[in-house]
Structures are given as structure tokens and as C-alpha cells.
Design a protein around this motif. Sequence first.
Motif, PDB file in Angstrom:
ATOM      1  N   HIS A   1       2.006  -8.360   9.867  1.00 20.89           N
ATOM      2  CA  HIS A   1       1.274  -7.633   8.836  1.00 20.89           C
ATOM      3  C   HIS A   1       1.906  -6.267   8.667  1.00 20.89           C
ATOM      4  CE1 HIS A   1      -1.453 -10.779  10.237  1.00 20.89           C
ATOM      5  NE2 HIS A   1      -2.058 -10.693   9.072  1.00 20.89           N
ATOM      6  N   GLU A   2       1.733  -5.707   7.481  1.00 15.34           N
ATOM      7  CA  GLU A   2       2.412  -4.443   7.235  1.00 15.34           C
ATOM      8  C   GLU A   2       1.635  -3.236   7.747  1.00 15.34           C
ATOM      9  OE1 GLU A   2       1.398  -2.221   3.201  1.00 15.34           O
ATOM     10  OE2 GLU A   2       3.053  -3.615   3.032  1.00 15.34           O
ATOM     11  N   TRP A   3       0.344  -3.389   8.066  1.00 17.60           N
ATOM     12  CA  TRP A   3      -0.445  -2.215   8.413  1.00 17.60           C
ATOM     13  C   TRP A   3      -0.448  -1.805   9.887  1.00 17.60           C
ATOM     14  CZ3 TRP A   3      -4.201  -4.069  11.647  1.00 17.60           C
ATOM     15  CH2 TRP A   3      -4.587  -5.412  11.486  1.00 17.60           C
ATOM     16  N   PRO A   4      -0.174  -2.681  10.878  1.00 14.31           N
ATOM     17  CA  PRO A   4      -0.205  -2.205  12.261  1.00 14.31           C
ATOM     18  C   PRO A   4       0.995  -1.300  12.583  1.00 14.31           C
ATOM     19  CG  PRO A   4      -0.548  -4.595  12.158  1.00 14.31           C
ATOM     20  CD  PRO A   4      -0.005  -4.153  10.843  1.00 14.31           C
ATOM     21  N   ALA A   5       0.724  -0.139  13.167  1.00 12.42           N
ATOM     22  CA  ALA A   5       1.801   0.779  13.543  1.00 12.42           C
ATOM     23  C   ALA A   5       2.742   0.138  14.550  1.00 12.42           C
ATOM     24  CB  ALA A   5       1.208   2.071  14.107  1.00 12.42           C
ATOM     25  N   ASN A   6       2.212  -0.692  15.443  1.00 13.59           N
ATOM     26  CA  ASN A   6       3.058  -1.326  16.446  1.00 13.59           C
ATOM     27  C   ASN A   6       4.087  -2.266  15.818  1.00 13.59           C
ATOM     28  OD1 ASN A   6       1.877  -0.001  18.563  1.00 13.59           O
ATOM     29  ND2 ASN A   6       0.590  -1.713  19.217  1.00 13.59           N
TER      30      ASN A   6
ATOM     31  N   SER B   1       0.846  -1.192   0.000  1.00 13.81           N
ATOM     32  CA  SER B   1       0.000   0.000   0.000  1.00 13.81           C
ATOM     33  C   SER B   1       0.876   1.235   0.000  1.00 13.81           C
ATOM     34  CB  SER B   1      -0.924   0.019   1.226  1.00 13.81           C
ATOM     35  OG  SER B   1      -0.199   0.346   2.396  1.00 13.81           O
ATOM     36  N   ASN B   2       0.372   2.296  -0.579  1.00 14.07           N
ATOM     37  CA  ASN B   2       1.110   3.549  -0.579  1.00 14.07           C
ATOM     38  C   ASN B   2       1.178   4.144   0.822  1.00 14.07           C
ATOM     39  OD1 ASN B   2       1.572   3.590  -3.412  1.00 14.07           O
ATOM     40  ND2 ASN B   2      -0.510   4.315  -3.749  1.00 14.07           N
ATOM     41  N   ALA B   3       0.233   3.755   1.679  1.00 15.52           N
ATOM     42  CA  ALA B   3       0.181   4.315   3.022  1.00 15.52           C
ATOM     43  C   ALA B   3       1.177   3.667   3.969  1.00 15.52           C
ATOM     44  CB  ALA B   3      -1.239   4.177   3.592  1.00 15.52           C
ATOM     45  N   ASN B   4       1.409   2.347   3.832  1.00 21.30           N
ATOM     46  CA  ASN B   4       2.193   1.625   4.830  1.00 21.30           C
ATOM     47  C   ASN B   4       3.511   1.038   4.341  1.00 21.30           C
ATOM     48  OD1 ASN B   4       0.134   1.931   6.880  1.00 21.30           O
ATOM     49  ND2 ASN B   4      -1.036   0.364   5.788  1.00 21.30           N
TER      50      ASN B   4
ATOM     51  N   SER C   1       2.435 -13.376  15.575  1.00 18.55           N
ATOM     52  CA  SER C   1       2.761 -12.192  16.378  1.00 18.55           C
ATOM     53  C   SER C   1       1.533 -11.572  17.030  1.00 18.55           C
ATOM     54  CB  SER C   1       3.431 -11.135  15.498  1.00 18.55           C
ATOM     55  OG  SER C   1       2.491 -10.579  14.591  1.00 18.55           O
ATOM     56  N   GLN C   2       0.347 -11.909  16.517  1.00 20.27           N
ATOM     57  CA  GLN C   2      -0.908 -11.332  16.999  1.00 20.27           C
ATOM     58  C   GLN C   2      -0.983  -9.825  16.743  1.00 20.27           C
ATOM     59  OE1 GLN C   2      -3.787 -12.827  18.834  1.00 20.27           O
ATOM     60  NE2 GLN C   2      -2.961 -14.621  17.766  1.00 20.27           N
ATOM     61  N   ASP C   3      -0.169  -9.340  15.822  1.00 22.92           N
ATOM     62  CA  ASP C   3      -0.233  -7.903  15.543  1.00 22.92           C
ATOM     63  C   ASP C   3      -1.579  -7.504  14.944  1.00 22.92           C
ATOM     64  OD1 ASP C   3       0.176  -9.077  13.033  1.00 22.92           O
ATOM     65  OD2 ASP C   3       1.709  -7.628  12.407  1.00 22.92           O
ATOM     66  N   TRP C   4      -2.194  -8.438  14.246  1.00 22.53           N
ATOM     67  CA  TRP C   4      -3.516  -8.184  13.668  1.00 22.53           C
ATOM     68  C   TRP C   4      -4.583  -8.046  14.753  1.00 22.53           C
ATOM     69  CZ3 TRP C   4      -7.030 -11.874  15.114  1.00 22.53           C
ATOM     70  CH2 TRP C   4      -6.501 -13.078  15.608  1.00 22.53           C
TER      71      TRP C   4
END
Length: 226
Positions: A188-193, A48-51, A161-164
Motif C-alpha cells: 500500500h502506498e500509505w504506510p511509512a514503513n 494522494s497528495n500526502a503519500n 506484505s502485511q504492511d497494512w
Amino acid sequence: MRTLSKRLLATGFAVVAALAPTPAAAAGPAHVAACNGYVGLTFDDGPSNANTPALLTALRQNGLRATMFNEGQFAASAPAQVRAEISAGMWIGNHSYTHPHLTQLPQARMDSEVGRTQQAIAAAGGGTPRLFRPPFGETNATLRTVLARYGLTQIIWDVDSQDWNGASVDAIVAANARLTNGQIILMHEWPANTRAAIPRIAATLASRNLCAGMISPQTGRAVAPA
């Protein structure tokens, strides 16, 4: 003669000084610990362009490589990010086109999800993937038959990782710390953490002499980069 002797003596000292290593030179380049094993860092649901740009920056700054399991729909809409992943030294896998529950679909729909993603990633400049990560980790014999047609190796994970699920930075780092040689972690690539955890993940792996490796299409395990 006395003047000549002084000049020769000074020249001799200069030569010795030039040849003698400085403390930094004597120490040589920074020691890089040998890899006692390799682990597979994986990031789903891009690009994504955002992440993607921030994630790639964090990985490169910390000397990590990873396998990016891309969705076909996003590879088609953000092809520049697929190319950025390749330029950053990442490997790209297939994560279906729309992230459905594949095991609930007929074989023809499964085939479409897999095949369209192969095409989208290749068209974006990401090459032809050899690895497949089923959405939700759901698989069955029909899906495996489809994957075989495309020469894809199915990759699940050893550690989640349970980041989702809203995992904290500490929890994501701790999950990576559980990895052993050859194992693979789901991120995942989208979580800020997850992005914030990258420097500590790199430090944790280095402290155990583990390196981020590629995932072998032959064994489905993390190995030394080719």
C-alpha cells in the motif's frame, strides 16, 4: 632531424595515449545483471497528495516500476498525482471507487464502483485501466461478470506484505524476498514503513536477478515491460 624525430616520437605517444582506454573506459558502463524473471510490485489505495510523491520518488531513485491500484474517489480528487504516476513510468489499475466490500453489494452497485473508477482515472490522464484489484481481495462470479463488461483482468496477489497490518520494514523486505518469477506482491502506498523499505526491496530483487515488471492483462502474471 633529431628535433624532428623527437617531435614525431612525442606525437606518436600522444596518439597512442589518446587511443588507449582509461581504466574506467576499459571497464565500460556499470554491469546490469540480466533479468532472470519479473515480479509485480503493487501499491493499493492511492493516489494522494500526502503519500504518492514520496513513494514515486523512492521508486524512481531505486529504478523500480510498479502497478498502482487507484481508488476512483482519490483519482478524482488528486488528478495531478495520477499524471505523476504515469510520468514516473508506473502502470495504473482500478481498485474500485470507495473501497467497499463489493461481494456484499448488488450487481448494479458493483458496476457503479468499477465504471466510475474507469472514468475517473481516464479523466485524470491515467488512461483506461485493464487491471482490477478487488478491495480486500474479495471476489465472486457476479463481480467477475462486471469486470468482463469493462475488459478488466482481476489481479489478487501471491504474497501479502502485511504492511497494512503494521509490518516492520524488515518484514516488508522479507515478504518481497519470497517473490518468484511471475508473482505479485500486495503493498500500500500509505504506510511509512513501505516507503522506507523501497531501497532494500530493490537491492534484494537485484541480488536475485529479478526485475520489477508489468502485470499482463492476458495472464495476470508479472512479465517484462512492453
